[in-house]
Design an enzyme around this catalytic site. Structure first.
Site, PDB file in Angstrom:
ATOM      1  N   LYS A 108       5.984  15.967 -10.008  1.00 32.52           N
ATOM      2  CA  LYS A 108       7.122  14.780 -10.295  1.00 32.52           C
ATOM      3  C   LYS A 108       7.729  14.895 -11.823  1.00 32.52           C
ATOM      4  CE  LYS A 108       7.517   9.773  -9.355  1.00 32.52           C
ATOM      5  NZ  LYS A 108       6.976   8.735  -9.286  1.00 32.52           N
ATOM      6  N   ARG A 116       7.091  -7.766   4.157  1.00 29.39           N
ATOM      7  CA  ARG A 116       6.346  -6.976   4.832  1.00 29.39           C
ATOM      8  C   ARG A 116       4.919  -7.633   5.183  1.00 29.39           C
ATOM      9  NH1 ARG A 116       6.752  -1.093   2.557  1.00 29.39           N
ATOM     10  NH2 ARG A 116       7.187  -0.417   4.960  1.00 29.39           N
ATOM     11  N   GLU A 129       1.102  -3.834   1.315  1.00 31.50           N
ATOM     12  CA  GLU A 129       1.588  -5.293   1.130  1.00 31.50           C
ATOM     13  C   GLU A 129       0.690  -6.093   1.872  1.00 31.50           C
ATOM     14  OE1 GLU A 129       5.031  -2.943   0.077  1.00 31.50           O
ATOM     15  OE2 GLU A 129       3.799  -2.999   1.860  1.00 31.50           O
TER      16      GLU A 129
END
Length: 625
Positions: free
Chosen positions: A281, A395, A367
């Site tokens: 990353k 969600r 979630e």
């Protein structure tokens, strides 16, 4: 002086890309990476994740016949290179800005964006649906899902993997692993093995062997276990093999020749295929490599030094107010447990995680689990605080109802990013929470107007012996003085902020200052409602009996929102009075500057004033006033 990109400027579509000799692709990758840094340094946006997928994006468009072959990006915050290579290079100058291109894939923006995204862990499900449709239609296309390792923490990803293996769909899933946890396995041996295992020769021998051993189950099982053992010496794909995928990898996601060769081999393979790549990353930009969290979603910065341009304001954000409150409340009450679904930085839990590591839980992009996990803690006497974005709480709606509300468990939801969120657009806007929360029994819902009230409401909700939710917006507060004590508010009580004539403005949340400006022009009364549930019904009835017109104002959809709650209260009291509900319209709000978007929705001072005057003229025309 701006940098030039002679090779990249020749690429206006993947067709141009495929005309390049493979030997020029590493140079293109370097130019693309530099262009990303230069572009995002001006507009802000997701940087580190995009720098990590440059080679992968080039390889995908080089090998596959996009847009006929479908690329489905998970979340989509790593799709900038994809946008640049598919004809939107010039559009990057207005990325995430008013009338500019979106920061996420969007079907209406380009035929190369095969699926609109913004939330995590949807790519495999969507690509599987496409793969099944392609098969039924008899088309010669491929469906490819590109998912990050963080997104693999969500149950939806594994539900889709399980289904894909079961139906033996012609699907390629690419796992972009940028955690580096398995980096020792990535090298010459692993890359060589990946090329071998994806080759047609190996595949034909493998499938032929299956047919040969079909009548000898014990020998077939021995061969299968031997193959898994050999793979397991250098790869970690047993789980995916068990789910029905042919696992290849891990390979170096920055090695273009290996990527292209492996993808070329896998392109002709049938059935469920899984390619595991490892990337870094922030690749190629030292600041992003060293601190990928800071440069995940970054504001404007110096492309030479990486220095992020400081804000001139010293006013804290609502997220910072919450983070400080959480630490203060944890010091007073040892039962407090802080929970976040993979949004530690975004939700303001960094300091809490450092000071109270044993009471901090980042459950990953899960979630649903975060809410039910909190419910379990509440059952045993702890006081969970779930820090979650409004758009992400959607969600976990079933868990909120079934696991929390029905059992009336005491816990607090700190709902960040309520209302419009500017550059992130419709997928991240918290425009529905008042509507979807207030219909649930056993819940207290609060809407602070400023930082001080936010802190008071968080304390009120935490100390309340039931379910409470405080929703607050993205960005800075008003700059008001903040009382550092842990004081509470009387539940269900509103506050009159200004006395006026004829019109009463009932305000829910941070549009209070805007409403006060309008009230000065109209000489209207202004009420800070504070609570959406329970409403201060007594005050609403009082307003209805003393004023000619009530106006509700909220940064939430009008349908089913706080204004609708006031309408219901008046109806229940059998009071007939003109009422105007102002809020967000019945369509999705795109990305752009938040103030501009509010003006477009009629929720700035000018818009609210004109809406009221226009409504008054209608009432006069119909002889109601």
């Amino acid at each position: 002086m701006n940098q030039t990109f002679p090779l990249l400027e020749q690429i206006n579509s993947p067709i141009d890309l495929r005309l390049l000799p493979e030997s020029q692709l590493p140079l293109l990758a370097n130019e693309l990476r530099s262009f990303l840094v230069q572009s995002v340094s001006r507009t802000g946006g997701h940087l580190a994740s995009n720098l990590g997928t440059v080679e992968l994006t080039i390889a995908l468009h080089y090998v596959f016949n996009t847009p006929d072959d479908r690329l489905v990006w998970d979340v989509g915050h790593q799709s900038y290179s994809h946008k640049i290579l598919t004809g939107r290079r010039s559009g990057m100058q207005a990325l995430r800005q008013d009338n500019g291109i979106s920061g996420f894939p969007k079907r209406t923006e380009s035929p190369y964006d095969s699926f609109g995204v913004g939330h995590s862990s949807t790519s495999i499900s969507a690509a599987l649906g496409m793969a099944i449709a392609i098969k039924k239609l008899g088309l010669n296309r491929k469906a490819i899902a590109i998912i990050g390792d963080g997104a693999m923490t969500a149950g939806m990803a594994f539900e889709a993997l399980n289904h894909a293996g079961d139906v033996n769909a012609d699907l390629l899933v690419i796992l972009n692993d940028n955690d580096m946890s398995i980096s020792p396995n990535v090298g010459g041996l692993s890359n060589h093995l990946a090329r071998l295992l994806s080759s047609q020769l190996y595949t034909s021998v493998r499938e032929g062997g299956k047919q040969l051993l079909k009548g000898m189950p014990s020998v077939k099982e021995f061969a299968r276990r031997t193959e898994e053992y050999m793979k397991g010496m250098v790869v970690s794909g047993t789980l995916f093999e068990e789910l029905g995928f042919n696992y290849i990898g891990p390979i170096d996601g920055h090695d273009l020749p290996t990527l292209i060769k492996t993808l070329t081999n896998m392109k002709v393979l049938e059935g469920a295929q899984f390619l595991h790549i490892v990337t870094k990353k922030g690749k190629g930009f030292p600041s992003a490599e060293n601190d990928p969290c800071i440069y995940h979603g970054v504001s404007a910065f110096d492309p030479k030094t990486g220095a992020i341009k400081p804000s001139n304001s010293t006013i804290p954000t609502y997220t910072q107010i919450f983070g400080q409150w959480l630490c203060d409340m944890a010091a007073e009450d040892k039962r407090l447990i802080g929970i976040t679904p993979a949004m530690c930085e975004g939700s303001g839990l960094v300091e809490f995680s450092r000071h109270y590591p044993d009471r901090y839980f980042d459950v990953g992009i899960a979630e649903q689990h975060s809410v039910t996990f909190a419910a379990g803690l509440a059952c045993e006497g702890f006081k969970p605080v779930v820090a979650i974005y409004s758009t992400f709480l959607q969600r976990a709606y079933d868990q909120l109802i079934h696991d929390v509300a029905i059992q009336n468990l005491p816990m607090l939801f700190a709902i960040d990013r309520a209302g419009l969120v500017g550059p992130d657009g419709a997928t991240h806007a918290g425009t529905f929470d008042l509507a979807y929360l207030r219909c649930i029994p056993n819940i207290v819902i609060m809407t602070p107007t400023d930082e001080n009230e936010c802190r008071q409401m968080l304390t009120t909700g935490f100390k309340y012996n039931g379910i409470a939710a405080v929703r607050y917006p993205r960005g800075q507060g008003t700059g008001c003085a903040v009382d550092k004590t842990l004081s509470t508010l009387p539940i269900g009580k509103a506050e009159i902020c200004r006395q006026g004539q004829n019109i009463a403005l009932l305000v829910f949340g941070t549009l209070l200052q805007t409403a006060l400006q309008v009230a000065e022009q109209l000489d209207a009364t202004v009420v800070n409602m504070r609570f959406v549930k329970p409403l201060d019904t007594a005050l609403i009835i009082e307003m209805a009996t003393h004023y000619q017109l009530l106006v509700t104002i909220e940064e939430n959809v009008i349908m089913g929102g706080a204004g609708s709650a006031v309408n219901e209260a008046l109806q229940a009291a059998a009071l007939a009075i003109p009422i105007l509900n102002l809020g967000l319209p019945d369509h999705f709000i795109e990305h752009g500057n938040t103030n501009t978007l509010l003006a477009q929705c009629g929720l700035n001072a000018t818009g609210i004033y004109h809406a009221i005057v226009h409504y008054q003229s209608k009432l006069i025309h119909h002889k109601i006033l």
